[in-house]
Design an enzyme around this catalytic site. Sequence first.
Site, PDB file in Angstrom:
ATOM      1  N   ASP A   1     -33.762 -45.496  19.871  1.00  0.00           N
ATOM      2  CA  ASP A   1     -34.754 -46.127  21.022  1.00  0.00           C
ATOM      3  C   ASP A   1     -35.995 -45.283  21.216  1.00  0.00           C
ATOM      4  OD1 ASP A   1     -32.713 -44.224  21.839  1.00  0.00           O
ATOM      5  OD2 ASP A   1     -32.710 -44.826  23.821  1.00  0.00           O
TER       6      ASP A   1
ATOM      7  N   LYS B   1     -27.739 -43.850  17.079  1.00  0.00           N
ATOM      8  CA  LYS B   1     -27.529 -43.795  18.545  1.00  0.00           C
ATOM      9  C   LYS B   1     -26.116 -43.014  18.701  1.00  0.00           C
ATOM     10  CE  LYS B   1     -28.663 -45.306  22.435  1.00  0.00           C
ATOM     11  NZ  LYS B   1     -29.838 -45.190  23.395  1.00  0.00           N
TER      12      LYS B   1
ATOM     13  N   TYR C   1     -23.383 -56.226  10.995  1.00  0.00           N
ATOM     14  CA  TYR C   1     -23.817 -57.341  10.187  1.00  0.00           C
ATOM     15  C   TYR C   1     -22.398 -57.420   9.195  1.00  0.00           C
ATOM     16  CZ  TYR C   1     -28.419 -57.486  11.348  1.00  0.00           C
ATOM     17  OH  TYR C   1     -29.782 -57.912  12.063  1.00  0.00           O
TER      18      TYR C   1
ATOM     19  N   ASP D   1     -32.876 -53.538  10.763  1.00  0.00           N
ATOM     20  CA  ASP D   1     -33.456 -54.813  10.853  1.00  0.00           C
ATOM     21  C   ASP D   1     -34.519 -55.041  11.849  1.00  0.00           C
ATOM     22  OD1 ASP D   1     -33.737 -57.644  10.442  1.00  0.00           O
ATOM     23  OD2 ASP D   1     -32.205 -58.131  12.214  1.00  0.00           O
TER      24      ASP D   1
END
Length: 362
Positions: free
Chosen positions: A224, A191, A124, A248
């Site tokens: 995930d 991640k 972002y 988000d």
Amino acid sequence: MKHHITLIPGDGIGPEITKATVKVIEATGVQIQWDEVNAGAEVYEKEGTVLPQRVIDSMEKNKIGIKGPITTPVGTGFRSVNVAMRKLFNLYACLRPCKSYEGVRSRYEDIDLVVVRENTEDLYAGVEFEKDKAETKELIDFIKQKKDAQIRPDSGITIKPISVTGTENIVKFAFEYARKNNRKKVTGIHKANIMKYTDGLFLEVFRQVASQYPDIQSEDRIVDNMCMQLVQKPELYDVMVMPNLYGDIISDLAAGLVGGLGVAPGGNIGKDIALFEPTHGSAPKYKGQNKVNPTAMMLSGVLMLRHIGEEDCARLLESAIAANIKEGKKVTYDFKQDRDDPSAVGTQEYAQAIVDQINSLK
Ligand code: NAD
């Protein structure tokens, strides 16, 4: 003590839910001098700017604000007033508690999660390279030379910066929030197995900061896996901290666990300025109908009261909101089993029902 607070009603349903929110906040007895200044699409039509200087001056003076949703006008060159304010005041932490209230329709019960999202970095950051531009070609050549990595020539590229400074700020915020609010655990989400130099750095800094808070449990999860865990066993989690993009997604997932946008409050918080707002948008189709649910903005008011040290008023307001939803009589249409239920009340009548609850709880 009298607090000076900037009040930004916003667009669409913003003014209605702001009026309802001010009414219930004031009913708690807290002393607030509101400084009402508006921003957004309606201001743009009159003044040619979505974010007038008086709004910026008011926020800089008062340091605390609460706002209704703002319509992002198309084609003004401004991506969004919200993004502009986050950048201008360095509101690096986005705080989104997601809590079950009895009476809100949801597949889950007893959820009590807090999402802490980094607000300034990651994908972002706004550093993008458009397909076919000369600078994009240069970047692709540079990457080929330095990393011996092939990026297809017909690619667009978005850069993902994650810094030690940004990560330290957000992770410390999460642990401080946990400590102050008697929460037991902070989970860092990443991640790092794939993005070693960005999410890997986030994880390294998360672990360093966590070691400074031995009184709070800490753990980390890959994003995930975290999504699946939240759907299957949300009760295992407490405060969660993560980079911008995962924040988000996870905040919408968590809002979905507790009944959706109507009850999802938020705060954008920096070192010395904070701006509270509901997660939802300006719902233009309901503008002026005295129909929509103001709970998300009222709960943003609860967060604001806590932030300014008015814990008793925050607790009173939250208890009154919870009691009114639990009773389920004087609630807006979206709380009803049947959305056309004629016994649903309007936005301002809902606010009055909460004022009555406050008075009976006092
Ligand atoms: P939205 O949140 O306004 O609406 C999504 C759906 O939820 C609609 O069906 C709407 O009617 C419903 N809804 C939203 N809030 C509700 C409430 N309090 N009670 C009952 N129903 C409610 O999202 P959108 O339609 O994507 O966006 C509309 C405008 O809002 C756009 O201009 C967008 O840019 C802006 N927006 C602003 C913010 C903000 O100011 N923080 C956030 C999101 C969207």
